[in-house]
Structures are given as C-alpha cells and as structure tokens.
Design a protein around this motif. Structure first.
Motif, short mmCIF file in Angstrom:
data_model
loop_
_atom_site.label_atom_id
_atom_site.label_comp_id
_atom_site.label_asym_id
_atom_site.label_seq_id
_atom_site.Cartn_x
_atom_site.Cartn_y
_atom_site.Cartn_z
N CYS A 134 0.80 -1.23 0.00
CA CYS A 134 0.00 0.00 0.00
C CYS A 134 0.83 1.27 0.00
O CYS A 134 0.28 2.37 -0.12
N GLY A 135 2.16 1.16 0.16
CA GLY A 135 2.99 2.34 0.12
C GLY A 135 2.61 3.35 1.19
O GLY A 135 2.40 3.01 2.35
N TRP A 136 2.51 4.60 0.79
CA TRP A 136 2.19 5.68 1.72
C TRP A 136 0.69 5.94 1.82
O TRP A 136 0.27 6.99 2.28
N ALA A 144 1.50 6.56 6.26
CA ALA A 144 0.16 6.30 5.75
C ALA A 144 -0.89 6.44 6.86
O ALA A 144 -1.98 7.00 6.64
N ARG A 145 -0.60 5.95 8.05
CA ARG A 145 -1.57 6.05 9.15
C ARG A 145 -1.86 7.51 9.50
O ARG A 145 -3.00 7.87 9.79
N LYS A 146 -0.83 8.34 9.48
CA LYS A 146 -1.05 9.76 9.76
C LYS A 146 -1.94 10.39 8.68
O LYS A 146 -2.84 11.19 8.97
N ARG A 147 -1.68 10.06 7.42
CA ARG A 147 -2.51 10.59 6.34
C ARG A 147 -3.96 10.14 6.48
O ARG A 147 -4.88 10.92 6.26
N VAL A 148 -4.14 8.88 6.83
CA VAL A 148 -5.50 8.36 7.02
C VAL A 148 -6.21 9.13 8.13
O VAL A 148 -7.37 9.53 8.00
N ALA A 149 -5.51 9.36 9.24
CA ALA A 149 -6.10 10.10 10.35
C ALA A 149 -6.42 11.53 9.95
O ALA A 149 -7.49 12.06 10.29
N ASP A 150 -5.51 12.17 9.20
CA ASP A 150 -5.73 13.55 8.77
C ASP A 150 -6.95 13.66 7.85
O ASP A 150 -7.62 14.69 7.81
N GLU A 151 -7.23 12.59 7.09
CA GLU A 151 -8.38 12.57 6.19
C GLU A 151 -9.68 12.17 6.92
O GLU A 151 -10.74 12.17 6.31
N GLY A 152 -9.56 11.79 8.20
CA GLY A 152 -10.75 11.36 8.93
C GLY A 152 -11.29 10.03 8.47
O GLY A 152 -12.50 9.78 8.51
N LEU A 153 -10.39 9.12 8.07
CA LEU A 153 -10.81 7.84 7.48
C LEU A 153 -10.40 6.64 8.33
O LEU A 153 -10.37 5.51 7.82
N THR A 154 -10.08 6.85 9.60
CA THR A 154 -9.61 5.74 10.41
C THR A 154 -10.67 4.66 10.61
O THR A 154 -10.34 3.51 10.92
N ASP A 155 -11.95 4.99 10.42
CA ASP A 155 -13.01 3.99 10.55
C ASP A 155 -13.13 3.12 9.31
O ASP A 155 -13.78 2.08 9.34
N ARG A 156 -12.47 3.54 8.20
CA ARG A 156 -12.60 2.80 6.94
C ARG A 156 -11.28 2.30 6.38
O ARG A 156 -11.28 1.50 5.44
N VAL A 157 -10.15 2.77 6.90
CA VAL A 157 -8.85 2.37 6.37
C VAL A 157 -7.97 1.87 7.51
O VAL A 157 -7.76 2.57 8.50
N GLU A 158 -7.45 0.66 7.33
CA GLU A 158 -6.50 0.08 8.28
C GLU A 158 -5.18 -0.18 7.55
O GLU A 158 -5.17 -0.83 6.49
N ILE A 159 -4.10 0.34 8.09
CA ILE A 159 -2.77 0.14 7.51
C ILE A 159 -2.00 -0.82 8.41
O ILE A 159 -1.86 -0.58 9.61
N ARG A 160 -1.52 -1.91 7.83
CA ARG A 160 -0.79 -2.92 8.59
C ARG A 160 0.64 -3.07 8.08
O ARG A 160 0.88 -2.97 6.87
#
Length: 433
Positions: free
Chosen positions: A206-208, A236-252
């Motif tokens: 998934c890259g960044w 990537a996790r920081k970007r997801v959080a900044d976009e407000g998508l932590t309920d829909r995107v999980e980065i492992r």
C-alpha cells in the motif's frame, strides 16, 4: 599527466573497437571528443580502477554512486549514448577477457592500468547491498529488501514523488500535472475493480496510503493496506487520520502471505509484484485468489521485461539489484498472465501503459533535481545519485521499449461462469448480476 582526456579517449576506443559518442572531461581539466555532446566526467583515477576491476554495468554504477563519474550536459542524452556503447553491447568481465586475445585490446588494457595507478580494487560504495543470492523471497529477506528501498526517509520521497506520494506509473492526459495524473491512475484502478460503497478492498503493497485513501474517500469502501515498510506505514496512518478515514482504512505492517481475514471484494496490487520473485509468483497469485470472494476482482499493475532467448537462465540487472531493488525480478507479461490463470484467475483485460511510465519518471527526476541539495542532505549524496541514475535510465528504458508496464484485470470467476463484468470491454463499472 597532461591531457588525460585525449589519452583516455584513445585507449577506450581501442579497447571497445568503437568511437566514443560522448565527450570526456578528465580529472586534470582536459577534454576530448565531440564538443557538442554530453561529457562523461571522470573525476579521478579511482573511476578507472572501478571499471577495470568490474567491467560493465556494475563498475560504472559504483563509479557513479561514489561520485567518481558524472554526466555533464543532458543527462538523458548522455545515458542513451552510453547505453549504446556499453549496456547494449553486453560487456562484462568474461567477454572482455575473451577479447584480450587481441594484441591491440591487450595494449589498450595495459594503458588503462597504467593510467589508473595502483591496481587495488576500491571498496564498493556503502549504498551497495552485498549478500549471497541464496534464500531469495523468504519473509525475512523480502522485509530486508523492502526496507532497503523504501525506508530511505519519507521526506526524501516527498521530494521525488510530490504531494500525491504515489510511487508507481501515473496515467497521463496530453498535458497535466503529476498530481492529476496520479489521481487519474488511482481512479482508473478503482473503476476497473468496480468498487461500490460498503465493499472490502485489500491493497497489497500500500505504500504511503494513497490508493487506500482514494478508494475509501471517493468510493466508500473499507480498505486494508499492507506494507513491509515501517516508515511507509507510519506515514500512511497519519494521512488516514488527517483525512478522517480511520473507521474505513487500516494500515498494517504485514506480509501479504500472512493476510488471513478474507474474503475481500477486490484486491489492488500496484507496483508490488516486481518484488515477489519468479519462484514465488504462483504462490502470490494463489494467495490473492484465495483472499477474494467468488466474482471478486484483482488489478495487478506490474512492470514487465521483454522475453529472453533462454528463459531458463536467471537474469538480473546488476545496478538495480545492488543499489535499488535487491532481489527484484521482472517477468514478461505472458508469464504473469499464465501464472495468474494457473492460480485460478480468469484474465479479462491487459492494458499496456508503457509511455505513461516514461513521463512519470521524467517528472520524478525533475523533482529530484529541483531540490538536489536538500535531497542529498536527507538521503546522502550516494543514495541521491542512485535514485537520479535509476529513474533517468528507467525512463529511457520505457521510451525505447526495453521494458513495459501493464495493468492486468483478473476475476475469481465462480463455477457458474458469471464474471460480473459488462459485455463490452473497458466499460467497467459495478459488477452485474
């Protein structure tokens, strides 16, 4: 030594049996060769020792990375001229040793040894990966290889990739920005996968996080993105959080072989399969097939090489293997399609976007050159030189059709035979009943 460039030009032409198409500028300031051509800058005698001890691509790469060699003038023109002289001739230690049976070649080699000075092999630059080619593509070796390439520093990649932070071929209109072209590529992948709200997408490599974020934000899907790079995952996790998508995107941080929470409705694999390796490719395809629900789609976006006369022989690009992608392997597109179908997929579409990658790479090189001083501070001068050479040379390889890149759309077609795809090709969209 007076006029080293003229002496060096004569010896190299005598050794190779061909005129030098580039100008030479030597360590003493002298120049020789076509005045309007790009200059091969030989900064010191150590460059000659590197080439004498390791003739061919790897010796040139070591001299480049160490700063012993450079190109002055148009980088792409210089590399293209050098490719016709060296890389396309296939020169290596064995062929040059065979050529030493010619008295004229022996004389030129002796002259180069005298110019080089003490005949001691210089140590390879510290950026070079040195290991035995055994136990390839284990989980441990793959993690180490991925870390070498991707854990260079997120700030460095921000310079090269720009705001999109997408490290794969963009999808271009005639004119446009890199950011728009990368967005269009991500949308093309989502469209081919037929993503609809509520579906589950697995993004392998998934890259960044760009694909995961785009799919969740624009198509309403839930995404699991996996990478082996700790630095990528944190970014990537920081970007997801900044976009407000932590309920829909999980980065492992996870190997694709360890993903066990299927089924998924779709899988995207963009620029990741080049790391899998020929001996593991069928396993890779089978694993992804097993993670999809019946009717699920895979979009496999992958660089391809041209077929060789002897496909049983192991082939590796010495520079890329030693400095860029350790253990990376490219396969012909026909081999990829065959392996996907052996794993149970029905391959429904193959789209070549070779020219698009050349355009992408030229933009990345321009980004790097624009902030060259900062890039060297962040990654080190040697690593910055690796990336500049690698990306410029790859741009030429795509332009000259030496390598290609393809998007393969495959379906886990159920026993009923209902693929869920529309009747007309490339009118993608949501799965049909």
């Amino acid at each position: 030594m007076a006029d080293a460039a003229l002496r060096l030009k004569g010896l190299v032409e005598q050794l190779l049996g061909a005129p030098l198409p580039v100008r030479i500028r030597a360590w003493d300031g002298s120049q020789a060769g076509p005045p309007d051509a790009p200059a091969l800058v030989v900064r010191n005698r150590r460059a000659l020792r590197r080439l004498l001890w390791k003739p061919g691509e790897l010796g040139l790469a070591r001299a480049w990375v160490a700063g012993d060699l450079d190109i002055e003038g148009d980088l792409y023109e210089g590399l293209d001229l050098m490719a016709s002289l060296v890389w396309e001739r296939g020169e290596d230690a064995r062929t040059l040793l065979q050529a030493l049976g010619d008295p004229e070649v022996r004389s030129a080699a002796r002259g180069l040894v005298r110019m080089a000075g003490l005949p001691l092999p210089p140590a390879p630059p510290p950026e070079e990966v040195r290991r035995a080619r055994t136990h390839l593509h284990t989980k441990r070796s793959d993690k180490r290889a991925i870390s070498h390439h991707y854990d260079v520093g997120n700030d460095f990649y921000e310079i090269v990739l720009g705001p999109s932070m997408v490290y794969s071929c963009a999808y271009w209109e005639q004119d446009g920005t890199l950011e728009q072209a990368q967005r269009d590529k991500l949308e093309l992948v989502c469209t081919k996968l037929g993503l609809t709200p509520g579906q589950r997408l697995l993004d392998v490599g998934c890259g960044w996080g760009s694909m995961a974020i785009h799919a969740a934000r624009e198509h309403g899907v839930s995404v699991v993105g996996v990478t082996l790079s700790q630095e990528q995952a944190a970014y990537a996790r920081k970007r997801v959080a900044d976009e407000g998508l932590t309920d829909r995107v999980e980065i492992r941080v996870q190997d694709y072989r360890d993903v066990a929470d299927g089924p998924y409705d779709a899988i995207s694999s963009i620029g990741m399969a080049e790391h899998v390796g020929a001996e593991r490719y069928l396993e890779y395809a089978q694993d992804l097939h097993g993670l999809l629900r019946p009717g699920g789609r895979l979009l496999n976006h992958q660089i391809a090489r041209r077929p060789q006369k002897d496909e049983s022989a192991y082939s590796v690009d010495e520079f890329i293997d030693a400095y860029v992608f350790p253990d990376g392997e490219l396969a012909p597109i026909g081999t990829t399609v065959t392996q996907l179908e052996r794993a149970g997929f029905e391959v429904r579409d193959v789209e070549s976007i070779r020219e698009h990658y050349a355009l992408t790479l030229r933009r990345w090189v321009a980004n790097l050159e624009t902030e060259w001083a900062r890039a060297k501070r962040l990654a080190g001068a040697g690593r910055a030189r690796v990336w500049r050479l690698y990306m410029a040379a790859c741009a030429l390889s795509f332009e000259r059709n030496r390598i290609g890149v393809n998007q393969v759309l495959a379906v886990k077609t159920p026993e009923s035979g209902a693929s869920g795809l529309p009747l007309r090709a490339r009118t993608w969209g949501a799965p049909t009943a």
